[in-house]
Motif scaffolding. Structure first.
Motif, PDB file in Angstrom:
ATOM      1  N   GLY A 116       3.251   3.949 -20.013  1.00  0.00           N
ATOM      2  CA  GLY A 116       2.998   2.632 -20.584  1.00  0.00           C
ATOM      3  C   GLY A 116       3.036   1.484 -19.606  1.00  0.00           C
ATOM      4  N   PHE A 117       3.133   1.774 -18.313  1.00  0.00           N
ATOM      5  CA  PHE A 117       3.106   0.722 -17.301  1.00  0.00           C
ATOM      6  C   PHE A 117       2.026   1.031 -16.271  1.00  0.00           C
ATOM      7  N   VAL A 118       1.393  -0.018 -15.767  1.00  0.00           N
ATOM      8  CA  VAL A 118       0.371   0.111 -14.735  1.00  0.00           C
ATOM      9  C   VAL A 118       0.652  -0.924 -13.658  1.00  0.00           C
ATOM     10  N   LYS A 119       0.561  -0.502 -12.406  1.00  0.00           N
ATOM     11  CA  LYS A 119       0.700  -1.451 -11.303  1.00  0.00           C
ATOM     12  C   LYS A 119      -0.615  -1.504 -10.544  1.00  0.00           C
ATOM     13  N   VAL A 120      -1.081  -2.728 -10.274  1.00  0.00           N
ATOM     14  CA  VAL A 120      -2.339  -2.971  -9.568  1.00  0.00           C
ATOM     15  C   VAL A 120      -2.039  -3.636  -8.235  1.00  0.00           C
ATOM     16  N   HIS A 121      -2.646  -3.132  -7.172  1.00  0.00           N
ATOM     17  CA  HIS A 121      -2.477  -3.683  -5.832  1.00  0.00           C
ATOM     18  C   HIS A 121      -3.860  -3.979  -5.266  1.00  0.00           C
ATOM     19  N   LEU A 122      -4.053  -5.194  -4.741  1.00  0.00           N
ATOM     20  CA  LEU A 122      -5.353  -5.580  -4.197  1.00  0.00           C
ATOM     21  C   LEU A 122      -5.179  -6.653  -3.131  1.00  0.00           C
ATOM     22  N   HIS A 123      -5.959  -6.545  -2.043  1.00  0.00           N
ATOM     23  CA  HIS A 123      -6.052  -7.609  -1.056  1.00  0.00           C
ATOM     24  C   HIS A 123      -7.244  -8.478  -1.459  1.00  0.00           C
ATOM     25  N   THR A 124      -7.003  -9.759  -1.647  1.00  0.00           N
ATOM     26  CA  THR A 124      -8.033 -10.637  -2.210  1.00  0.00           C
ATOM     27  C   THR A 124      -7.905 -12.047  -1.646  1.00  0.00           C
TER      28      THR A 124
ATOM     29  N   THR B  19      -9.330   3.714  -4.347  1.00  0.00           N
ATOM     30  CA  THR B  19     -10.772   3.710  -4.607  1.00  0.00           C
ATOM     31  C   THR B  19     -11.541   4.159  -3.362  1.00  0.00           C
ATOM     32  N   ASP B  20     -10.932   3.953  -2.191  1.00  0.00           N
ATOM     33  CA  ASP B  20     -11.588   4.333  -0.938  1.00  0.00           C
ATOM     34  C   ASP B  20     -10.545   4.938   0.004  1.00  0.00           C
TER      35      ASP B  20
ATOM     36  N   ASN C 267       0.819  -1.215   0.000  1.00  0.00           N
ATOM     37  CA  ASN C 267       0.000   0.000   0.000  1.00  0.00           C
ATOM     38  C   ASN C 267       0.850   1.262   0.000  1.00  0.00           C
ATOM     39  N   VAL C 268       1.787   1.310   0.933  1.00  0.00           N
ATOM     40  CA  VAL C 268       2.571   2.530   1.111  1.00  0.00           C
ATOM     41  C   VAL C 268       3.500   2.782  -0.076  1.00  0.00           C
ATOM     42  N   GLY C 269       3.990   1.714  -0.700  1.00  0.00           N
ATOM     43  CA  GLY C 269       4.839   1.875  -1.881  1.00  0.00           C
ATOM     44  C   GLY C 269       4.061   2.410  -3.070  1.00  0.00           C
ATOM     45  N   MET C 270       2.832   1.917  -3.237  1.00  0.00           N
ATOM     46  CA  MET C 270       1.968   2.412  -4.309  1.00  0.00           C
ATOM     47  C   MET C 270       1.617   3.873  -4.082  1.00  0.00           C
ATOM     48  N   LEU C 271       1.334   4.209  -2.832  1.00  0.00           N
ATOM     49  CA  LEU C 271       1.033   5.595  -2.488  1.00  0.00           C
ATOM     50  C   LEU C 271       2.221   6.495  -2.836  1.00  0.00           C
ATOM     51  N   LEU C 272       3.418   6.032  -2.499  1.00  0.00           N
ATOM     52  CA  LEU C 272       4.621   6.822  -2.755  1.00  0.00           C
ATOM     53  C   LEU C 272       4.857   6.993  -4.255  1.00  0.00           C
ATOM     54  N   ALA C 273       4.598   5.938  -5.022  1.00  0.00           N
ATOM     55  CA  ALA C 273       4.772   6.027  -6.471  1.00  0.00           C
ATOM     56  C   ALA C 273       3.864   7.091  -7.061  1.00  0.00           C
ATOM     57  N   GLN C 274       2.630   7.147  -6.586  1.00  0.00           N
ATOM     58  CA  GLN C 274       1.699   8.161  -7.075  1.00  0.00           C
ATOM     59  C   GLN C 274       2.114   9.560  -6.618  1.00  0.00           C
ATOM     60  N   PHE C 275       2.595   9.658  -5.388  1.00  0.00           N
ATOM     61  CA  PHE C 275       3.069  10.952  -4.891  1.00  0.00           C
ATOM     62  C   PHE C 275       4.198  11.477  -5.777  1.00  0.00           C
ATOM     63  N   PHE C 276       5.182  10.637  -6.057  1.00  0.00           N
ATOM     64  CA  PHE C 276       6.301  11.085  -6.873  1.00  0.00           C
ATOM     65  C   PHE C 276       5.874  11.353  -8.318  1.00  0.00           C
TER      66      PHE C 276
ATOM     67  N   GLY D 215     -11.980  -7.745  -3.769  1.00  0.00           N
ATOM     68  CA  GLY D 215     -11.208  -7.622  -2.539  1.00  0.00           C
ATOM     69  C   GLY D 215     -11.276  -6.204  -2.012  1.00  0.00           C
ATOM     70  N   ASP D 216     -10.256  -5.805  -1.257  1.00  0.00           N
ATOM     71  CA  ASP D 216     -10.218  -4.423  -0.760  1.00  0.00           C
ATOM     72  C   ASP D 216      -8.795  -3.870  -0.872  1.00  0.00           C
ATOM     73  N   CYS D 217      -8.619  -2.635  -0.415  1.00  0.00           N
ATOM     74  CA  CYS D 217      -7.327  -1.933  -0.516  1.00  0.00           C
ATOM     75  C   CYS D 217      -6.825  -1.882  -1.955  1.00  0.00           C
TER      76      CYS D 217
END
Length: 312
Positions: free
Chosen positions: A261-269, A126-127, A83-92, A251-253
């Motif tokens: 050209g790259f997309v990263k998806v993170h999900l708890h499932t 998403t939430d 979660n926190v790594g994805m958040l940081l990627a978007q921040f940067f 799932g959630d999160c």
């Protein structure tokens, strides 16, 4: 340190300093990790993400802000963990979109970059939840904006941003019921505050960080609804909103981040194979990472029980 703007070489050193700043506190950050899942890996994930960024930036001598921003944004996404790594990627991603095309980061650009970075981080969720790293990032951006009214020095602006973030971090303990019950501040929030602490140290400042090393949360022993933290890296130019819709109900999160050209998806499932199959419909699968959070949580509880026993 008084300066009118942060030069390219200085920004590089700020990022590298944040790698060591977070790494030195990752065990403390892990210990505070009770939200969104008490699996004790927030410090590790943030440290891993920043380490990938640091490895990329350390190998080059940058002549332009564009070159640095491109590598920073790309390595943040490729290295984003949890979660926190994805958040940081978007921040940067948001931060870099502002500083490109400039010879240095002025106080005005610093504020605008932090605000756009915060906005981008919120957009990935998403939430989005208040009382998390999102709150701390937003309040740091707000503190920087308020400081700009009186200061025209980026170091002073960044100091005020950090102080505002520190105040926001203290408040997270009462913003989420999970944190209130455990008696801790948000782990991700502490992580991003440590990151900015590293920025300040690279600029010659020594911020007075609050000591959370003695914190011992009351880890919840409740069941985890979605067991597997699943991350997929896709080579794709698909719209992130479309992928978010495709993942709803699985799932959630959920976080979706992308650039160039790259997309990263993170999900708890509970069904990683379903998530992977869905991801393949949106692009070419380049990398998959799956963690068993239930197992991680049980190991955390076991370690906590051992620490509380007297073996003498």
């Amino acid at each position: 340190m008084l300066t009118a703007k942060i030069e390219v070489s200085e920004l590089k050193e700020m990022i590298l300093s944040s790698v060591s700043s977070v790494s030195s506190k990752k065990e403390i950050i892990d210990r505070l990790n009770v939200f969104p899942v008490p699996d004790g890996d927030t410090g590790r994930n943030l440290s891993l993400t920043l380490s990938v960024i640091g490895d990329k930036l350390e190998e080059k001598s940058y002549q332009s802000m564009d070159e640095l921003a491109n590598d920073l944004e790309e390595s943040a996404l490729m290295g984003a963990t949890g979660n926190v790594g994805m958040l940081l990627a978007q921040f940067f991603g948001g931060f870099c979109s502002v500083i490109r095309g400039n010879g240095g980061v002025t106080p005005e650009l610093l504020v605008k970059g932090m605000m756009e970075g915060s906005r981008s981080a919120y957009h990935a969720f998403t939430d989005p939840k208040e009382g998390t790293a999102l709150t701390v990032l937003r309040e740091m951006a707000s503190g920087a904006s308020e400081s700009l009214e009186e200061n025209k020095n980026p170091v002073e602006v960044l100091k005020d941003a950090w102080l505002n973030g520190k105040q926001a971090l203290r408040k997270t303990r009462d913003m989420l019921p999970e944190l209130r019950r455990a008696g801790v501040v948000d782990a991700g929030g502490l992580g991003v505050l440590c990151m900015v602490e590293g920025w300040l140290k690279a600029l010659g400042e020594q911020p007075d960080q609050e000591d959370f090393s003695q914190a011992k949360p009351a880890y919840p022993k409740s069941s985890i609804n979605f067991r597997y933290c699943t991350e997929c890296l896709l080579k794709s130019r698909a719209d992130s909103n479309g992928i978010k819709e495709a993942m709803r109900g699985k799932g959630d999160c959920l976080l979706v981040a992308g650039e160039k050209g790259f997309v990263k998806v993170h999900l708890h499932t509970n069904d990683p194979s379903d998530v992977i199959t869905t991801c393949k419909q949106w692009g070419k699968l380049k990398k998959v990472k799956i963690d068993d959070m239930k197992k991680m949580h049980q190991e955390l509880l076991f370690k906590d029980d051992l620490n509380g026993q007297d073996f003498c």
